[in-house]
Design an enzyme around this catalytic site. Structure first.
Site, PDB file in Angstrom:
ATOM      1  CB  THR A 188      -0.836  -0.066   1.179  1.00 26.68           C
ATOM      2  OG1 THR A 188      -0.047  -0.127   2.521  1.00 26.68           O
ATOM      3  CG2 THR A 188      -1.966  -1.165   1.329  1.00 26.68           C
ATOM      4  CG  ASP A 213      -1.129  -3.368  15.177  1.00 29.93           C
ATOM      5  OD1 ASP A 213      -0.036  -3.303  14.245  1.00 29.93           O
ATOM      6  OD2 ASP A 213      -2.066  -2.899  14.789  1.00 29.93           O
ATOM      7  CG  ASN A 251      -2.370   4.355  11.509  1.00 33.32           C
ATOM      8  OD1 ASN A 251      -1.562   3.743  10.684  1.00 33.32           O
ATOM      9  ND2 ASN A 251      -2.910   3.383  12.234  1.00 33.32           N
ATOM     10  CG  HIS A 268     -18.899  -8.206   6.477  1.00 30.49           C
ATOM     11  ND1 HIS A 268     -19.502  -7.886   5.072  1.00 30.49           N
ATOM     12  CD2 HIS A 268     -18.109  -9.378   5.995  1.00 30.49           C
ATOM     13  CE1 HIS A 268     -19.350  -8.630   4.325  1.00 30.49           C
ATOM     14  NE2 HIS A 268     -18.489  -9.406   4.554  1.00 30.49           N
TER      15      HIS A 268
HETATM   16 CA    CA Z   1      -0.133  -3.607  12.134  1.00 27.98          CA
END
Ligand code: CA
Length: 716
Positions: free
Chosen positions: A197, A336, A423, A644
């Site tokens: 990405t 994360d 982010n 979803h």
């Molecule tokens: Ca990650």
């Protein structure tokens, strides 16, 4: 535009900029552009041009404009005095309706920008007219490997080629004049679940590209390809492989000593999916490394360890990929917490000494200032609310962790949660104000162990309960979480290591930043406004209703001596995939567009269509018992919620299952187990779901649909 007018425009710009030096004039400044090419002539991009980008401020030649990635432009025609007259110059409708994250590249009046599905658009930067389009035709089924939507953050320009990394792992060289493919190489050996990405960078004739996939279980690496031929030059793995095989380098052999257990079976993670920067004088290429795979360190490295080079900034030689230094922001990463966030290089006076620094605000909530010559830690302070560490030890540069933060024995309320205090949305640094502008956010969440974790190839493998991102049942905890959720611009003084000012947004997940010599900041927001701020005071001085959320960072450039500010608008990415609850708050719409503004711009966006809310059709009857529903909920949050949505409420990017037709419910097993809608991006779960699992998820979805139907019938 005619060639003569074009050259005249360049000269006027130079004079206007008061620039006495001649711009670097590479071969093919337009004189020998191919006849019949649409739009302004193609000019070639080389390192010397990017390195001296301030001498041709009308361009935006590389991802962060310059190799130091400051995202500051010397253009100042749009400034605090003139910004009130800023208006829309043109817009370009992007046909996809998924997330938009790219920074446009502008080379002498030609704009190159990407949208969803890695599609490249070449536009006339003065009109928005499409010159060509390249669609790599990414298989829709690859969407299942993209953690956070089928996005792309942009192209790189080098010579007369344009480079793009595709979601399904190819690196492609395109003719900048026509969009024709020059070469296309497979960077992942067709190994799912890798994705690309990020925007490539080109340094010394090498196209540098990483990849993503750490949530699903891959081994991260960054590769360098010859820009002319597409030949692989070098590859740097960010985590060690199986010690039974020879290590690729001494650096990895040393790194392996910081791992325990059999991490290689899980990939290990450490994907390099976004940030890079380059210092030509030091000849160092820097990149940010992602989180561990699985997230929970107890799973991948059960006897502990720092797990290098996870969550690290790594410096290598761009010619060889040879390791030079690293700094690890989060040793033993287990949340994360990537260090893939934007890297900015600057020279700052710290304690009376001019230091060559590297700055980063990674997910973990601390703003780092690192010596970019040696990797030595200089300072770090929290720029958002942080619950997992009380600070960074100034001697060791290591976080001082709060007991329990590793959720060993009990759930832990983390701030920030895995989407980070910051982010991928780029920051900006203004040498005029000395401030770094961070698109920051406070988003808490509860982490807990995933009981009986089993690694399933090609699927989410975090080892942490995904339901931790789902709001818990205790209303007091929910209230606490919601009250503490926010998004803000933090104008950070990197020398004093504290905020100079903050601007509070309606919610988290706002756009990337641009700073200009007009003493302005530009940023789009979650709620669909594109706005300008006074870079010194934070005062909001201009705004434009963009009709759609904006996450990408703007770029600025000039054509015909008119400064423009352009941004990729349209909101996808992680939050809409997580679903209806967060998006209802943001009044989510996705109109994917490139918007370009200039002083006196008079274009108008078309009126947005009025879309009536579609009613929930009457769902099938259900006789599912509690235990089946509980299993269904469990499986849904394990495998379905990331696309979803939480509580089966879609954020609008993929079908809302509560609205599913009876036909869908009747064909459930064929779709869920058999993969009959794979061409639409719905994976087959036949290998990991039993028939009972599939029945259970169906029962849970119908139950949620029935609740929504009941609320609707009560007129809520
Ligand atoms: Ca990650």
């Amino acid at each position: 535009m005619k060639k003569a007018t074009w050259l005249l425009a360049l000269i006027i710009l130079l004079v206007a900029a008061g620039c006495s030096k001649e711009p670097h004039a590479p071969d093919g400044t337009g004189q020998d552009a191919a006849a019949g090419v649409a739009g302004p002539p193609v000019t070639e991009v080389f390192e010397a041009r990017i390195a001296r980008a301030d001498e041709e401020a009308w361009n935006w030649l590389s991802h962060g404009r310059t190799y130091d990635e400051q995202r500051f432009s010397p253009l100042d025609d749009i400034n605090v005095d003139t910004v009130a007259d800023l208006g829309l110059a043109w817009y370009f409708d992007v046909p996809t309706k998924r997330g938009m994250e790219a920074t446009p590249i502008v080379v002498d009046g030609r704009m190159y920008v990407t949208g969803a599905w890695s599609i490249v658009y070449a536009l006339d930067a003065s009109t928005g007219e499409e010159l060509w389009r390249y669609d790599p035709e990414v298989p829709k089924s690859w969407a299942q490997y993209a953690c956070c939507d089928v996005v792309n953050r942009g192209v790189a320009a080098w010579g007369d080629s344009i480079f793009v990394g595709t979601l399904d792992g190819f690196l492609v060289s395109l003719d900048a004049a026509t969009g024709d493919v020059r070469w296309r190489v497979d960077t992942i050996d067709r190994k799912p679940p890798y994705t690309i990405t990020g925007a490539p960078r080109v340094v010394k004739g090498r196209v540098i590209i990483g990849n993503g996939g750490a949530e699903l279980g891959v081994r991260g690496y960054v590769s360098a390809y010859d820009a002319a031929t597409g030949e692989l030059d070098w590859r740097f793995y960010t985590v060690p492989g199986n010690p039974a095989d020879p290590f690729e380098s001494e650096a990895l052999e040393n790194a392996a000593e910081t791992w325990t257990g059999e991490w290689w079976q899980y990939g290990g993670g450490g994907t390099v999916w976004d940030s890079m920067a380059y210092d030509a004088e030091l000849d160092l290429l820097y990149f940010g490394v992602g989180n561990g795979s699985p997230w929970d360190r107890d799973v991948r490295s059960p006897d502990g360890g720092d797990n290098l080079f996870l969550s690290s900034i790594v410096a290598v030689r761009p010619d060889s990929g040879e390791y030079v230094w690293h700094y690890q922001t989060t040793p033993g990463e287990t949340w994360d917490f990537t260090a893939t966030q934007h890297i900015i290089l600057a020279d700052l006076e710290i304690d009376g000494k001019l230091r060559k620094v590297l700055m980063q605000a990674p997910k973990n909530g601390f703003f780092y200032v690192i010596d970019r010559v040696t990797g030595e830690f200089i300072d770090a302070e929290a720029f958002v609310k942080v619950s997992w560490a009380t600070g960074i030890d100034k001697q060791t540069g290591r976080p001082i962790e709060v007991p329990g933060a590793r959720y060993e024995d009990a759930p832990f309320l983390m701030m920030p949660v895995g989407i980070g205090g910051h982010n991928w949305q780029p920051m900006a640094y203004s040498p005029m104000t000395g401030l770094v502008y961070i698109p920051a956010q406070d988003v808490p969440g509860i982490y807990m162990k995933e009981p009986d974790f089993e690694f399933v190839p090609e699927f989410w493998n975090t080892g942490a309960e995904f339901e931790t991102l789902h709001l818990p049942d205790d209303p007091a905890v929910v209230a606490e979480i919601l009250a503490s959720m926010s998004g803000q611009i933090v104008a950070w003084d990197p020398v004093a290591q504290r905020p100079a000012w903050q601007y509070q947004h309606a919610g988290p997940w706002n756009g990337g930043m641009l700073a200009t010599a007009g003493n302005l900041l530009f940023q789009g927001s979650l709620v669909g406004e594109f706005a300008a701020y006074n870079a010194t005071s934070g005062e909001r001085v201009w705004s434009f209703p963009a009709q759609t959320g904006i996450a990408a960072a703007p770029a600025t450039y000039a054509v015909d001596s008119e400064q423009h500010v352009a941004v990729a608008a349209g909101f996808g990415t992680l939050i809409p995939l997580l679903g209806g609850k967060p998006m209802a708050a943001a009044n989510f719409k996705n109109y994917s567009r490139i918007l370009a503004f200039k002083i006196g711009g008079e274009a108008n966006l078309p009126e947005p269509p009025v879309v009536a809310a579609t009613p929930v059709p009457e769902p099938p009857q259900s006789s599912a018992d509690k235990s089946l529903l509980a299993l269904g909920k469990d499986k849904y949050y394990e495998r379905c919620a990331t696309c979803h949505g939480l509580d089966v409420a879609s954020g609008g990017l993929v079908p809302d299952l509560r609205h599913a037709s009876h036909d869908t419910f009747d064909s459930w097993d064929a779709i869920v187990l058999g993969g009959s809608r794979r061409d639409k991006g719905m994976p087959a779960f036949g290998e990991i779901f039993s028939k009972e699992d599939s029945d259970a998820v169906l029962a849970f979805v119908i139950d949620e649909a029935r609740r929504a139907y009941a609320r609707q019938s009560q007129g809520e």
